[in-house]
Design a protein around this motif. Structure first.
Motif, PDB file in Angstrom:
ATOM      1  N   ARG A  70      70.826  90.903 -11.076  1.00 27.02           N
ATOM      2  CA  ARG A  70      69.665  90.923 -10.182  1.00 27.02           C
ATOM      3  C   ARG A  70      70.021  91.601  -8.861  1.00 27.02           C
ATOM      4  N   LYS A 177      68.189  81.756  -7.982  1.00 29.66           N
ATOM      5  CA  LYS A 177      67.067  82.206  -7.147  1.00 29.66           C
ATOM      6  C   LYS A 177      67.302  81.846  -5.687  1.00 29.66           C
ATOM      7  N   ILE A 178      67.849  80.654  -5.452  1.00 27.51           N
ATOM      8  CA  ILE A 178      68.123  80.221  -4.084  1.00 27.51           C
ATOM      9  C   ILE A 178      69.169  81.116  -3.427  1.00 27.51           C
ATOM     10  N   GLN A 180      69.894  84.231  -4.218  1.00 34.08           N
ATOM     11  CA  GLN A 180      69.320  85.555  -3.967  1.00 34.08           C
ATOM     12  C   GLN A 180      68.498  85.559  -2.691  1.00 34.08           C
ATOM     13  N   ALA A 181      67.682  84.527  -2.501  1.00 31.25           N
ATOM     14  CA  ALA A 181      66.858  84.437  -1.287  1.00 31.25           C
ATOM     15  C   ALA A 181      67.740  84.385  -0.045  1.00 31.25           C
ATOM     16  N   PHE A 184      69.132  87.846   0.625  1.00 27.90           N
ATOM     17  CA  PHE A 184      68.096  88.720   1.169  1.00 27.90           C
ATOM     18  C   PHE A 184      67.902  88.457   2.664  1.00 27.90           C
ATOM     19  N   ASP A 201      63.439  95.107  -3.996  1.00 26.03           N
ATOM     20  CA  ASP A 201      63.980  93.829  -3.515  1.00 26.03           C
ATOM     21  C   ASP A 201      62.859  92.928  -2.975  1.00 26.03           C
ATOM     22  N   GLN A 205      61.897  88.100  -5.660  1.00 25.15           N
ATOM     23  CA  GLN A 205      61.699  86.656  -5.719  1.00 25.15           C
ATOM     24  C   GLN A 205      60.376  86.309  -6.414  1.00 25.15           C
ATOM     25  N   ARG A 206      59.339  87.043  -6.082  1.00 24.03           N
ATOM     26  CA  ARG A 206      58.029  86.775  -6.687  1.00 24.03           C
ATOM     27  C   ARG A 206      58.050  87.033  -8.192  1.00 24.03           C
ATOM     28  N   TRP A 208      60.676  86.721 -10.152  1.00 18.75           N
ATOM     29  CA  TRP A 208      61.904  86.106 -10.692  1.00 18.75           C
ATOM     30  C   TRP A 208      61.752  85.733 -12.173  1.00 18.75           C
TER      31      TRP A 208
END
Length: 264
Positions: A70, A177-178, A180-181, A184, A201, A205-206, A208
């Motif tokens: 990702r 996911k956490i 990655q956020a 970012f 990018d 998240q949206r 995912w």
């Protein structure tokens, strides 16, 4: 310092260890030990990578290593650590931009074939032909027909290049996911890194769950006995980099030392 081994104390008293306390805010002894130990392990593994490169050159081998994962998974950082001390004349890092109009009219794999290594060389792909397995369909950059054709051809394509004498290694860097956020946010807050934050990018998240669906299909269909995926858990960047190097050293059959000893 109580609880530290003689080896750890010696490393803390090195230039690297002392510099950490002088230049880093809120540096603790435990964190400093962890950092210097990581640097020692990384250096030893990088020394082995040099031996691997010599073996590739000496035996006219051809090696392709692809890095998928990702956005913000740490692929680029891992490649930089792997190639940091290699002879730049004997390897290339390939990160292809989006295809030109002319390339769009060609067979999808053609632009990647043009990047494959000659004898004695290593090529590292920072994203590869697997763009069409996940990133492109998720973001609407290819049609369903183009995606289906790719999925029907990719295993045969890899079989052909492997049978032609190329050693293919496929890494997938996996993050939550956490995480990655969090990365970012760090990228956007950094004056020297924020240029990395792309329009793709922004939607990661949206989208995912959609990425997850295509990723799962990719693994199901392309994790073959001939060209298996190596999944690297990458929430901890430093550990992921060591793991990737260790896997690479164990997969390529050069005359290597015992890699597991580098973790002690």
């Amino acid at each position: 310092m109580r609880g530290l081994s003689d080896k750890s104390l010696k490393r803390l008293n090195s230039k690297k260890g002392i510099k950490l306390f002088l230049t880093e805010e809120n540096m603790t002894t435990a964190k400093a030990v962890r950092i210097v130990n990581h640097e020692v392990r990384l250096k030893r593994l990088q020394e082995e990578l040099i031996q691997l490169q010599h073996w590739v050159k000496r035996n006219n081998e051809k090696v392709v290593v692809i890095f998928e994962g990702r956005d913000a998974a740490g692929k680029g950082g891992a490649i930089r650590r792997i190639t940091q001390h290699l002879n730049p004349r004997e390897f290339r890092v390939v990160a292809l931009p989006k295809p030109t109009e002319e390339e769009k009219g060609e067979w999808y794999f053609q632009r990647y074939i043009n990047q494959l290594p000659r004898e004695g060389k290593i090529v590292f792909f920072d994203r590869s032909w697997y763009n069409r397995a996940v990133v492109e369909p998720v973001n609407g950059f290819c049609t369903q027909e183009e995606y289906n054709i790719f999925m029907n051809q990719v295993n045969d394509f890899e079989r052909m290049i492997i049978e032609s004498g190329i050693r293919l290694v496929k890494f997938y860097f996996s993050i939550t996911k956490i995480e990655q956020a969090k990365r970012f946010r760090e990228i956007k807050a950094s004056p020297i890194k924020k240029w990395k934050f792309s329009t793709v990018d922004q939607k990661a998240q949206r989208l995912w769950d959609k990425y997850t669906g295509y990723k799962t299909t990719m693994f199901d269909k392309t994790n073959t006995e001939l060209a298996p995926w190596i999944i690297v858990k990458a929430n901890r960047k430093s550990k992921a980099r060591l793991e990737a190097i260790k896997h690479l050293l164990n997969i390529i059959p050069y005359n290597h030392q015992e890699i597991d000893s580098y973790y002690h």
